[in-house]
Design a protein around this motif. Sequence first.
Motif, short mmCIF file in Angstrom:
data_model
loop_
_atom_site.label_atom_id
_atom_site.label_comp_id
_atom_site.label_asym_id
_atom_site.label_seq_id
_atom_site.Cartn_x
_atom_site.Cartn_y
_atom_site.Cartn_z
N GLU A 51 0.66 -1.35 -0.06
CA GLU A 51 -0.07 -0.22 0.09
C GLU A 51 0.70 1.30 -0.01
O GLU A 51 0.27 2.44 0.00
CB GLU A 51 -1.13 0.09 1.33
CG GLU A 51 -0.33 0.13 2.51
CD GLU A 51 0.12 -1.16 2.97
OE1 GLU A 51 0.55 -1.21 4.49
OE2 GLU A 51 0.24 -2.14 2.48
N ARG A 52 2.11 1.18 0.19
CA ARG A 52 3.01 2.28 0.27
C ARG A 52 3.52 2.46 -1.14
O ARG A 52 4.16 1.65 -1.86
CB ARG A 52 4.18 2.11 1.25
CG ARG A 52 5.26 3.32 1.15
CD ARG A 52 6.10 3.24 2.29
NE ARG A 52 5.53 3.76 3.53
CZ ARG A 52 5.81 3.45 4.74
NH1 ARG A 52 6.95 3.24 5.13
NH2 ARG A 52 5.24 4.16 5.64
N PRO A 53 3.27 3.63 -1.87
CA PRO A 53 4.05 3.99 -3.11
C PRO A 53 5.67 3.85 -2.96
O PRO A 53 6.13 4.38 -1.85
CB PRO A 53 3.64 5.51 -3.34
CG PRO A 53 2.30 5.67 -2.28
CD PRO A 53 2.45 4.82 -1.28
N LEU A 54 6.11 3.60 -3.98
CA LEU A 54 7.53 3.46 -4.23
C LEU A 54 8.13 4.79 -3.63
O LEU A 54 9.22 4.87 -3.16
CB LEU A 54 7.94 2.88 -5.61
CG LEU A 54 9.62 2.75 -6.07
CD1 LEU A 54 10.18 1.84 -4.99
CD2 LEU A 54 9.55 2.25 -7.29
N ALA A 55 7.87 5.81 -4.48
CA ALA A 55 8.52 7.15 -3.92
C ALA A 55 8.56 7.31 -2.58
O ALA A 55 9.36 7.86 -2.10
CB ALA A 55 8.01 8.17 -4.87
N SER A 56 7.39 7.15 -1.88
CA SER A 56 7.16 7.19 -0.48
C SER A 56 8.11 6.30 0.37
O SER A 56 8.88 6.87 1.33
CB SER A 56 5.80 6.95 0.02
OG SER A 56 5.84 7.16 1.44
N ALA A 57 8.33 4.89 -0.09
CA ALA A 57 9.31 4.05 0.53
C ALA A 57 10.57 4.61 0.20
O ALA A 57 11.54 4.48 1.17
CB ALA A 57 8.86 2.69 -0.19
N LEU A 58 10.78 5.17 -0.85
CA LEU A 58 12.39 5.74 -1.02
C LEU A 58 12.72 6.92 -0.09
O LEU A 58 13.67 6.86 0.53
CB LEU A 58 12.47 6.13 -2.34
CG LEU A 58 12.56 4.97 -3.29
CD1 LEU A 58 12.43 5.42 -4.85
CD2 LEU A 58 13.76 3.98 -3.05
N ARG A 59 11.90 7.78 0.23
CA ARG A 59 11.90 8.88 1.05
C ARG A 59 11.90 8.23 2.67
O ARG A 59 12.75 8.85 3.20
CB ARG A 59 10.73 9.92 0.98
CG ARG A 59 10.74 10.77 -0.41
CD ARG A 59 9.76 11.69 -0.37
NE ARG A 59 9.62 12.47 -1.67
CZ ARG A 59 8.86 12.09 -2.78
NH1 ARG A 59 8.06 11.26 -2.46
NH2 ARG A 59 9.03 13.13 -3.61
N VAL A 60 11.15 7.46 2.75
CA VAL A 60 11.45 6.96 4.35
C VAL A 60 12.66 6.22 4.43
O VAL A 60 13.40 6.09 5.51
CB VAL A 60 10.35 5.80 4.36
CG1 VAL A 60 10.43 5.22 5.61
CG2 VAL A 60 8.90 6.68 4.59
N ALA A 61 13.35 5.46 3.40
CA ALA A 61 14.40 4.77 3.37
C ALA A 61 15.65 5.79 3.84
O ALA A 61 16.56 5.59 4.36
CB ALA A 61 14.81 3.98 2.36
N VAL A 62 15.56 6.99 3.12
CA VAL A 62 16.48 8.01 3.12
C VAL A 62 16.39 8.57 4.63
O VAL A 62 17.53 8.88 4.92
CB VAL A 62 16.04 9.38 1.95
CG1 VAL A 62 17.06 10.48 2.30
CG2 VAL A 62 16.73 8.56 0.65
N LEU A 63 15.31 8.89 4.89
CA LEU A 63 15.16 9.37 6.37
C LEU A 63 15.58 8.32 7.38
O LEU A 63 16.29 8.91 8.06
CB LEU A 63 13.50 9.66 6.70
CG LEU A 63 13.51 10.07 8.17
CD1 LEU A 63 13.96 11.42 8.51
CD2 LEU A 63 11.66 10.10 8.16
#
Length: 70
Positions: A51-63
Amino acid sequence: MSDLVKRSVSLSGHRTSIALEPEFWAVLEEMAGLRSLASLIGEIDARRPPERPLASALRVAVLAYARRAG
């Protein structure tokens, strides 16, 4: 933050475009280190909830990366 930058990557044999701010791309490249950026993105993609968009998952990984480094 700056305008979004789109990049295309192959994930599981399919091309997809991802739009992120340049600052996120810079940290993702740092996170990738000696391996390819596509490899890192594929790893994050495989771990993200559907349910998490890929762009969002990438931002969370960076955080998460930044929090560990700080």
